[in-house]
Each structure stands twice: as C-alpha cells, then as structure tokens.
Enzyme design. Structure first.
Site, PDB file in Angstrom:
ATOM      1  N   ARG A  15      -3.940  -5.747  10.495  1.00 36.91           N
ATOM      2  CA  ARG A  15      -4.735  -4.271  10.774  1.00 36.91           C
ATOM      3  C   ARG A  15      -5.813  -3.970  11.067  1.00 36.91           C
ATOM      4  O   ARG A  15      -6.287  -3.034  11.403  1.00 36.91           O
ATOM      5  CB  ARG A  15      -3.512  -3.385  10.326  1.00 36.91           C
ATOM      6  CG  ARG A  15      -1.891  -3.704  10.790  1.00 36.91           C
ATOM      7  CD  ARG A  15      -0.891  -2.714   9.919  1.00 36.91           C
ATOM      8  NE  ARG A  15      -0.314  -3.200   8.877  1.00 36.91           N
ATOM      9  CZ  ARG A  15      -0.307  -2.493   7.747  1.00 36.91           C
ATOM     10  NH1 ARG A  15      -0.328  -1.067   8.356  1.00 36.91           N
ATOM     11  NH2 ARG A  15      -0.153  -3.433   6.434  1.00 36.91           N
ATOM     12  N   ASN A 168       6.195   1.443  -7.439  1.00 34.63           N
ATOM     13  CA  ASN A 168       5.599   0.692  -7.471  1.00 34.63           C
ATOM     14  C   ASN A 168       4.439   0.350  -6.668  1.00 34.63           C
ATOM     15  O   ASN A 168       3.806   0.169  -5.962  1.00 34.63           O
ATOM     16  CB  ASN A 168       5.916  -0.984  -7.122  1.00 34.63           C
ATOM     17  CG  ASN A 168       5.772  -2.023  -8.248  1.00 34.63           C
ATOM     18  OD1 ASN A 168       4.923  -1.654  -8.982  1.00 34.63           O
ATOM     19  ND2 ASN A 168       5.515  -3.126  -7.319  1.00 34.63           N
TER      20      ASN A 168
HETATM   21  C1  UD1 Z   1       3.574  -5.215  -2.722  1.00 38.79           C
HETATM   22  C2  UD1 Z   1       4.872  -4.630  -3.655  1.00 38.79           C
HETATM   23  C3  UD1 Z   1       5.574  -3.451  -3.705  1.00 38.79           C
HETATM   24  C4  UD1 Z   1       4.126  -2.163  -3.821  1.00 38.79           C
HETATM   25  C5  UD1 Z   1       3.666  -2.611  -2.805  1.00 38.79           C
HETATM   26  C6  UD1 Z   1       2.363  -1.225  -3.180  1.00 38.79           C
HETATM   27  C7  UD1 Z   1       6.019  -7.104  -4.079  1.00 38.79           C
HETATM   28  C8  UD1 Z   1       7.066  -7.854  -3.720  1.00 38.79           C
HETATM   29  N1  UD1 Z   1       6.310  -5.244  -3.437  1.00 38.79           N
HETATM   30  O1  UD1 Z   1       4.260  -4.844  -1.426  1.00 38.79           O
HETATM   31  O2  UD1 Z   1       6.775  -3.004  -4.965  1.00 38.79           O
HETATM   32  O3  UD1 Z   1       5.364  -0.954  -3.522  1.00 38.79           O
HETATM   33  O4  UD1 Z   1       3.033  -3.835  -2.587  1.00 38.79           O
HETATM   34  O5  UD1 Z   1       1.689  -1.490  -2.651  1.00 38.79           O
HETATM   35  O6  UD1 Z   1       4.965  -7.692  -4.880  1.00 38.79           O
HETATM   36  N2  UD1 Z   1      -0.499 -11.258  -1.140  1.00 38.79           N
HETATM   37  C9  UD1 Z   1      -0.938 -12.399  -1.074  1.00 38.79           C
HETATM   38  N3  UD1 Z   1      -0.291 -12.918  -0.786  1.00 38.79           N
HETATM   39  C10 UD1 Z   1       0.439 -12.683  -0.419  1.00 38.79           C
HETATM   40  C11 UD1 Z   1       1.472 -12.079  -0.846  1.00 38.79           C
HETATM   41  C12 UD1 Z   1       0.486 -11.385  -0.991  1.00 38.79           C
HETATM   42  O7  UD1 Z   1      -2.748 -12.938  -2.392  1.00 38.79           O
HETATM   43  O8  UD1 Z   1       1.976 -14.615  -0.677  1.00 38.79           O
HETATM   44  C13 UD1 Z   1      -1.027  -9.785  -1.863  1.00 38.79           C
HETATM   45  C14 UD1 Z   1      -1.766  -9.533  -0.594  1.00 38.79           C
HETATM   46  O9  UD1 Z   1      -3.102 -10.103  -0.398  1.00 38.79           O
HETATM   47  C15 UD1 Z   1      -2.385  -7.713  -0.990  1.00 38.79           C
HETATM   48  C16 UD1 Z   1      -1.147  -8.218  -2.376  1.00 38.79           C
HETATM   49  O10 UD1 Z   1      -0.936  -8.941  -2.659  1.00 38.79           O
HETATM   50  O11 UD1 Z   1      -3.584  -7.474  -1.371  1.00 38.79           O
HETATM   51  C17 UD1 Z   1       0.613  -7.329  -1.418  1.00 38.79           C
HETATM   52  O12 UD1 Z   1       0.693  -7.842  -1.285  1.00 38.79           O
HETATM   53  P1  UD1 Z   1       1.404  -7.084   0.051  1.00 38.79           P
HETATM   54  O13 UD1 Z   1       2.290  -8.019   1.199  1.00 38.79           O
HETATM   55  O14 UD1 Z   1       1.241  -6.070   0.552  1.00 38.79           O
HETATM   56  O15 UD1 Z   1       2.602  -6.919  -0.185  1.00 38.79           O
HETATM   57  P2  UD1 Z   1       4.138  -5.222  -0.026  1.00 38.79           P
HETATM   58  O16 UD1 Z   1       5.010  -5.525   0.713  1.00 38.79           O
HETATM   59  O17 UD1 Z   1       3.232  -4.212   0.147  1.00 38.79           O
END
Ligand code: UD1
Ligand code: MG
Length: 455
Positions: A15, A168
């Site tokens: 995005r 969270n």
């Molecule tokens: C996550 C949390 C949620 C919280 C929110 C806060 C989980 C399952 N959920 O959700 O409870 O309220 O963040 O913003 O953890 N990332 C990786 N590898 C992956 C997936 C994600 O490096 O495989 C990194 C992303 O780049 C990002 C962060 O982890 O910086 C969070 O990932 P995102 O997919 O945004 O999680 P949310 O669904 O927002």
C-alpha cells in the site's frame, strides 16, 4: 537473562505504492527500521535480529555495518512464522523482545516497562493500548480475574470480542526458558491461515504460565505505517515530539507546527526560532541565538547571541559569538567563524576560518581561506581556490581591506593591513600595509560614437 531483539520487517508494504520496501521509508530523514534499531540498541541487547523478506537486498544495503543479524523469510506466513525463522540465530535461553520495523515511534521507556514486566513472573508480556478505533487490531481478551487469556485477531473475532477496545500493539516479550516450546505449538489453523505470534498467549495460558500486559497510554507510540498517509502522520507526530522537547528546554518556537528536527538540538537560554527551519544531525545553539525563517542547520554549533537571518544554510560548521549570518548565506562544511564576524547576503563560505570582527557582507565566495581579524571583504570578491585539478589556500591577514569585485587567485597571501583596490585580480602575495591594485588605467576617448541602428 540476556536479551535478544527480533525486529519483524519482512512485509512488502504494497500500500506504500513504492519500489522500496516499507521499512526503509524515512521518518525525519532516517529509515523507520533505523529508528527501531536505534531504540533497540539503547536496551543493550546481546543480539538484534532483523527478519527481512521483500527486496531484502535494499534493506541490508541501507542497514549495513551495524552488527545486525539478518534472517530471510522468503514466504510471509505470519508473525509467528517470522520469529520461527530466527531459531538458528537466537542465543538459546535469551529472553526475546519482538518489535516491528514499521512501528518507529515506540519509546525506550515503554519498552523498559515491558521488559520489567517480563522479568517479573511472566512468561509472556505484551504491550497493549486502548485504541480509539480498534478495527484491524488483535483484541486482548481478559478472563474474569482480569488476567490476559488470549489475543484474538480481527478476522477471527466474534461480535463480542470485536467490542473490546484493548488492542494488541504486536510488541511482545517472552521468557527465554519457555519461548521455544510456545513457538513450536503455533499452527495456521485460523481465518488467515497464518502462524500468529499472538497465539503464544493462548498456549502459555493453557500451560498455566503467567501472561501480563503493559497498557501503553500513548497510542501514537504503537502506530504502524501501511501507506503514505500514515507515514506523514508519523512524521507529524515525530515533529511535534521534537518541538515539544525543544520548548521544554526553554526555546521560543514562533510556530511549533512549522519546525523539523531530524536529529538532536541542544539550546541555551532565550533562543528564538522562526518558522520553517530544518535541523539535522547534532545542532548546538548558544544563549540568545536567533534563527530566522526558512533556515537549514546541519551538524553545527552557533555561539551565544549570534543571529542567523532568514534563508540561510549552515552545514558542519561552527559559528562564533555575536555573529550575524545571512540572509541568504551558505556556510559549507569545515567553516569556523570567530566572535563578532559577519557573513552577509549571497555569500558562500567553504572550509575557511573567519577571524574576530571580520566582515564578508555581500555576494562573495570564500573557500579554503584563513582570514585574520578585522578584515573587510568588499562585495563580489572571489577566492579563486581551484585550478581545475587542485585546491589552493588564500591567507588574508589582520586588518586587510579588499575592494569590491576582486579576485584573489590562490595560493596567495594578503599581508597585514593591505588595501586592495576594487576590481583587482591579485595573483601575487602583497606586502604589509601597501595599497595594491591591478587594473587597466581609466582612459577617456574623445570623438567616439556609440553604435546605433539605422532607422
Ligand atoms: C499484527 C498482530 C495484531 C496486532 C497488529 C498490530 C499477529 C497475528 N497479529 O497483526 O494482533 O494488533 O499486528 O499492528 O501478529 N511480518 C513479517 N512476516 C510475516 C508477517 C508479518 O515480517 O510473515 C511483519 C510485517 O512486515 C509487519 C509486522 O510483521 O511489520 C506485522 O504484520 P501484519 O501483517 O501487519 O500483522 P497484522 O495483521 O497487522
Ligand atoms: Mg499490520
């Protein structure tokens, strides 16, 4: 237990609509990931592991030379999966703090509070906050006794859970003795078919371990960035925080919403800063300093009671006391002015020393120059410091007066109290106290007719 910090930074950030991975977009002139790394370092961890994925080379390129461990997550299968990729690198037994590369404004004091909570009897400690609008966040579910029992993601939540506002942040602390087992319990049995890191809470509770939360009362600290609009919001918050810190030091900001501090500014008493100024790196402002509108100051020091007038740029230089700089002055690296100096409008100074009380008032270039006291440089003077291959020095001793529109061809020494006639090109050293000039004699031609077009 020693601390390992894991920073999740594998997300693509589609995005952002950018070719750059999200975490290397800048806030206040520094990548978001760098902000998180800088805060992390202040916790003295034994290791910092950064999980990267999309365009990982761009990330390692920007972040190189900082003793970071990079772990590649080729497929983004969830936050739990991301932490699991670090298994080979994590020092066994270390406690783990999980941070996000796209949550750059988290404060050191908040993380310290979370770590202290973790060092109590808790196996998992999380950082929550009461969201104004919790949509999209995982919700903190608490049991009857008020203890945290689970984190439920938006997409898995019931109507009842969706009404919970405690959300969270994603930032989490886990005990080294237990996290291995908790992570190995994770599965992808959920609405998004991802390995949720947040499920460690559920598993810890099932095993009768203590879980607790620190509630962060400043939502801005845990804001994440997903698009350019949120990036700009984060920049604004950063700017406000920095402006507030400066006002707390006693600085008068004419408009705190129109100042950008992208580094550290320290200031003495009674400093006034007008609108639209940018400060980068380390800037030190002495007592009574005034900075006019639209100035850019980078890694510099301004002495007591000096005035920098509008539209001036000062970079890697030191300005003495009681100076007057600008308007429209450009002070380039390695310049030092001593007390009561004046650098006026449309003057560029580079790698030069300007002595006490010396004045360079208008339209001038001074480069690679050593200037003594009480020198007066006339308008339009140029130190010709470059021969096309090498730079040469100009020495201007005390009390010299340089007439307007003069070129000083370096290397050259203008001896004490020399007076140079206007319009001169000086290629040889001068003698003390002499009047020196080099210009054709003025002649008057009689009978000359000015060219004119035939009607
Ligand atoms: C996550 C949390 C949620 C919280 C929110 C806060 C989980 C399952 N959920 O959700 O409870 O309220 O963040 O913003 O953890 N990332 C990786 N590898 C992956 C997936 C994600 O490096 O495989 C990194 C992303 O780049 C990002 C962060 O982890 O910086 C969070 O990932 P995102 O997919 O945004 O999680 P949310 O669904 O927002
Ligand atoms: Mg997110």
């Amino acid at each position: 237990m020693p601390l390992s910090i894991v920073i999740l930074a594998a997300g693509k950030g589609s995005r952002m609509k950018s070719n750059k991975p999200k975490v290397i977009h800048d806030v206040a002139g520094k990548s978001m990931l760098q902000h998180v790394v800088d805060t992390s370092k202040k916790l003295n961890p034994e290791q910092i592991i950064v999980v990267i994925g999309h365009e990982s080379e761009q990330v390692t390129d920007v972040m190189r030379g900082q003793d970071l461990i990079f772990v590649e997550q080729t497929e983004q299968l969830g936050t739990g999966h991301a932490v699991l990729q670090c298994n080979d690198e994590l020092k066994p037994g270390n406690d783990i703090l999980v941070l996000y590369g796209d949550v750059p404004l988290i404060k050191l004091s908040t993380l310290e509070e979370l770590i202290n909570k973790g060092r109590e009897d808790n196996v998992v400690s999380l950082l929550s906050f009461n969201a104004d609008n919790p949509t999209g966040y995982g919700r903190i579910v608490r049991g009857k006794n008020g203890n945290v029992s689970a984190i439920v993601e938006q997409k898995d939540a019931s109507e009842e859970v969706l009404r919970i506002t405690e959300s969270n942040s994603g930032i989490l602390y886990m005990k080294g003795s237990e996290y291995g087992e908790l992570l190995s319990d994770l599965d992808a049995d959920n609405a998004q078919q991802e390995y949720y890191l947040t499920d460690v809470v559920k598993h810890a509770v099932r095993k009768n371990h203590n879980v607790d939360a620190v509630i962060c009362d400043d939502e801005t600290e845990v804001l994440g960035v997903n698009n350019q609009q949120q990036l700009a919001e984060i920049e604004t918050i950063y700017r406000c925080r920095a402006a507030t810190r400066l006002m707390d030091q006693g600085v008068k900001l004419v408009d705190p919403t129109r100042i950008d501090i992208r580094g550290k500014v320290s200031a003495g008493h009674d400093v006034v800063i007008d609108i639209n100024c940018i400060f980068e790196g380390n800037v030190e402002l002495g007592d009574g300093v005034e900075i006019g509108a639209n100035c850019v100051l980078q890694n510099c020091k301004i002495g007591n009671n000096s005035k920098v007038q509008p539209m001036s740029i000062i970079d890697q230089s030191e300005i003495g006391r009681d100076n007057s700089i600008g308007p429209f002055a450009r002070i380039r690296p390695e310049t030092k002015t001593l007390d009561k100096a004046k650098i006026g409008n449309f003057v560029e100074v580079k790698k030069s020393l300007i002595g006490v009380g010396s004045k360079v008032s208008h339209l001038t270039y001074i480069g690679d120059t050593e200037m003594g006291e009480d020198v007066n440089i006339g308008a339009g003077t140029i130190t010709c410091n470059y021969d096309g291959a090498f730079k040469h020095k100009t020495i201007i001793e005390d009390g010299v007066f340089v007439g307007s529109d003069t070129q000083l061809v370096a290397p050259v020494r203008i001896a004490k109290n020399t007076t140079i006639g206007a319009g001169s090109t000086i290629t040889k050293d001068t003698a003390v106290g002499k009047l020196v000039f080099s210009r054709a004699k003025q002649v008057s031609i009689s009978g000359w007719i000015r060219p004119a077009k035939n009607k």
